[in-house]
Design a protein around this motif. Structure first.
Motif, mmCIF file in Angstrom:
data_model
loop_
_atom_site.group_PDB
_atom_site.id
_atom_site.type_symbol
_atom_site.label_atom_id
_atom_site.label_comp_id
_atom_site.label_asym_id
_atom_site.label_seq_id
_atom_site.Cartn_x
_atom_site.Cartn_y
_atom_site.Cartn_z
ATOM 1 N N ASP A 37 0.836 -1.205 0.000
ATOM 2 C CA ASP A 37 0.000 0.000 0.000
ATOM 3 C C ASP A 37 0.871 1.257 0.000
ATOM 4 O OD1 ASP A 37 -2.263 -1.529 0.004
ATOM 5 O OD2 ASP A 37 -2.624 -1.352 2.165
ATOM 6 N N PHE A 38 1.946 1.206 0.776
ATOM 7 C CA PHE A 38 2.855 2.353 0.846
ATOM 8 C C PHE A 38 3.443 2.657 -0.526
ATOM 9 C CE2 PHE A 38 7.430 3.278 0.858
ATOM 10 C CZ PHE A 38 7.406 4.590 1.296
ATOM 11 N N PHE A 39 3.972 1.641 -1.194
ATOM 12 C CA PHE A 39 4.620 1.874 -2.480
ATOM 13 C C PHE A 39 3.633 2.316 -3.551
ATOM 14 C CE2 PHE A 39 8.174 -0.595 -0.692
ATOM 15 C CZ PHE A 39 9.219 0.235 -1.061
ATOM 16 N N LYS A 44 3.871 7.874 -6.649
ATOM 17 C CA LYS A 44 3.162 8.997 -7.254
ATOM 18 C C LYS A 44 3.641 10.349 -6.725
ATOM 19 C CE LYS A 44 -1.072 6.190 -7.552
ATOM 20 N NZ LYS A 44 -2.486 6.073 -7.096
ATOM 21 N N THR A 45 4.553 10.335 -5.746
ATOM 22 C CA THR A 45 4.934 11.581 -5.079
ATOM 23 C C THR A 45 6.266 12.154 -5.554
ATOM 24 O OG1 THR A 45 5.993 10.353 -3.264
ATOM 25 C CG2 THR A 45 3.651 10.926 -3.012
ATOM 26 N N PHE A 46 6.922 11.507 -6.499
ATOM 27 C CA PHE A 46 8.199 12.009 -7.009
ATOM 28 C C PHE A 46 8.343 11.562 -8.454
ATOM 29 C CE2 PHE A 46 9.093 7.709 -5.723
ATOM 30 C CZ PHE A 46 10.006 7.245 -6.656
ATOM 31 N N GLU A 47 9.365 12.084 -9.123
ATOM 32 C CA GLU A 47 9.638 11.640 -10.485
ATOM 33 C C GLU A 47 11.143 11.480 -10.692
ATOM 34 O OE1 GLU A 47 8.514 14.343 -13.516
ATOM 35 O OE2 GLU A 47 9.490 16.079 -12.613
ATOM 36 N N TRP A 48 11.476 10.519 -11.527
ATOM 37 C CA TRP A 48 12.863 10.334 -11.929
ATOM 38 C C TRP A 48 13.151 11.238 -13.121
ATOM 39 C CZ3 TRP A 48 16.537 7.777 -9.363
ATOM 40 C CH2 TRP A 48 16.163 6.778 -8.458
ATOM 41 N N ASP A 76 5.993 17.260 -3.106
ATOM 42 C CA ASP A 76 4.744 16.671 -2.631
ATOM 43 C C ASP A 76 4.882 16.380 -1.141
ATOM 44 O OD1 ASP A 76 2.562 14.955 -2.015
ATOM 45 O OD2 ASP A 76 2.458 14.311 -4.113
ATOM 46 N N ALA A 77 4.022 16.987 -0.336
ATOM 47 C CA ALA A 77 4.099 16.815 1.119
ATOM 48 C C ALA A 77 3.869 15.370 1.542
ATOM 49 C CB ALA A 77 3.084 17.731 1.804
ATOM 50 N N ARG A 78 3.318 14.533 0.656
ATOM 51 C CA ARG A 78 3.096 13.125 0.994
ATOM 52 C C ARG A 78 4.368 12.291 0.876
ATOM 53 N NH1 ARG A 78 -1.121 11.213 -3.216
ATOM 54 N NH2 ARG A 78 0.350 12.419 -4.503
ATOM 55 N N SER A 129 14.170 7.652 8.209
ATOM 56 C CA SER A 129 13.159 7.998 7.210
ATOM 57 C C SER A 129 13.626 9.266 6.511
ATOM 58 C CB SER A 129 11.780 8.221 7.847
ATOM 59 O OG SER A 129 11.804 9.310 8.741
ATOM 60 N N TYR A 130 13.251 9.424 5.259
ATOM 61 C CA TYR A 130 13.535 10.672 4.555
ATOM 62 C C TYR A 130 12.252 11.132 3.889
ATOM 63 C CZ TYR A 130 14.368 7.343 0.680
ATOM 64 O OH TYR A 130 14.263 6.331 -0.240
ATOM 65 N N TYR A 131 12.129 12.461 3.732
ATOM 66 C CA TYR A 131 10.822 12.999 3.371
ATOM 67 C C TYR A 131 10.944 14.416 2.820
ATOM 68 C CZ TYR A 131 11.745 14.871 8.013
ATOM 69 O OH TYR A 131 12.352 15.475 9.091
ATOM 70 N N TYR A 132 9.861 14.869 2.207
ATOM 71 C CA TYR A 132 9.771 16.260 1.769
ATOM 72 C C TYR A 132 9.365 17.089 2.986
ATOM 73 C CZ TYR A 132 8.379 20.398 -0.882
ATOM 74 O OH TYR A 132 8.273 21.676 -1.369
#
Length: 336
Positions: A37-39, A44-48, A76-78, A129-132
């Motif tokens: 579910d996480f993946f 959808k929250t970043f792009e290469w 993306d804050a998610r 963890s890493y995040y926006y």
């Protein structure tokens, strides 16, 4: 210090003490369903912008080897990646910020990485963890390098244990230029010889080790400055000169001067002189001592020399300062 000098026997996933366990329940890996579910949301929250996969031929298991490199961007804050969702993966992950700001948590510490900074972790580490960052409003772009191999993982663990997870690299660092030069179409595949692939990974790890060592030296230099400044502030000016200050902090006069020039853009002599003038200002305001008596107390045998130096530093004479000046003005020296 080289990587070979580091204690590689401990992992950043080392067990916590009994006291720490009692204070907070241990983090558990997600279930397979939670991970899936996480993946499904995460992708959808970043792009290469580009990505290159390495498939060395033939594979030599123990050699360090890159898995993939590339550049991602996110606004993306998610966007958040926790080690507990990556239990099916076992590789090292280096994330180097190119623009914007990235968020990173390791154990109980939160970090913000700006351009030129990166973090190094094991991707399945429960402590990370890493995040926006929620407070950010700009695109975070970053270069990532994933690598594996028993030797590489041991080196990574040793670096993080010794220096911590945050590293600083200049954009023109040779290995960064070399890796970024491999940019190409999205999801390209490269089949290097395993020795060539290993060389890329080891060169990156050595660059990170050099960065950690440089930061360690910088921290030591700042500690030296702080100790010297404390001694200057606490010692009667008549008893202190550069030779005595160097003796008290345990370094040569030459090293003390180099560190002061590099960190404060002033010599130890200048700083001691400014402290003496500061002390004389307090005596001028708080006592009825004559200027000549104050001059002798702070270490000037030549009364006229004291007046000359005082005027040079304070842009006024001692008597004028006594009538009109304020000690608060000395804040501009950066000593108070």
């Amino acid at each position: 210090m080289s990587i070979c000098d580091l204690d590689l026997s401990r992992s950043p996933n080392m067990a916590e003490t009994e006291e720490a366990r009692a204070a907070s329940p241990p983090v558990q890996y997600a279930t397979l369903e939670e991970s899936n579910d996480f993946f499904a949301t995460h992708v959808k929250t970043f792009e290469w912008r580009w990505r290159l996969f390495f498939e060395p031929l033939p594979v030599i298991p123990l050699l360090p080897r890159p898995i993939s490199i590339g550049v991602q961007s996110c606004r993306d804050a998610r966007y958040r990646c926790d080690g507990r969702f990556r239990f099916r993966e076992n590789f090292a992950y280096f994330c180097y910020t190119l623009g914007g700001v990235g968020g990173f948590r390791y154990k109980d510490t939160e970090y913000r990485t700006t351009a030129g900074q990166g973090f190094l972790v094991q991707i399945s580490d429960l402590n990370m963890s890493y995040y926006y960052p929620p407070e950010s409003d700009e695109t975070w772009s970053y270069f990532v390098c994933e690598f594996a191999g028993e030797a590489a993982m041991s080196m990574m663990n040793g670096l993080v244990q010794h220096y911590g997870p945050i590293f600083t690299l200049a954009p023109d660092t040779a290995i960064l230029r070399r890796l970024m030069a491999l940019a190409g179409p999205p999801y390209a595949i490269m089949h290097p010889h395993p020795v060539d692939a290993s060389e890329l990974t080891i060169e990156l790890l050595l660059a990170l080790a050099a960065s950690g060592r440089a930061q360690e030296k910088n921290d030591a230099a700042m500690d030296l400055v702080k100790r010297a400044m404390q001694i200057i502030g606490e010692t009667d000016g008549s008893e202190l000169n550069v030779e005595e200050l160097a003796r008290r902090v345990g370094v040569s006069r030459e090293r003390l001067s180099r560190v002061f020039r590099a960190r404060l853009d002033r010599s130890p002599h200048q700083v001691i002189l400014e402290q003496k003038i500061h002390d004389s200002c307090i005596l001028l305001k708080d006592t009825t001592m004559t200027v000549k008596e104050i001059s002798a107390k702070i270490g000037y045998s030549d009364y006229t020399n004291f007046i000359r130096v005082f005027r040079q530093v304070m842009q006024t004479t001692p008597n004028q300062f006594r009538r009109q000046g304020s000690v608060v003005r000395l804040g501009r020296f950066g000593l108070l």
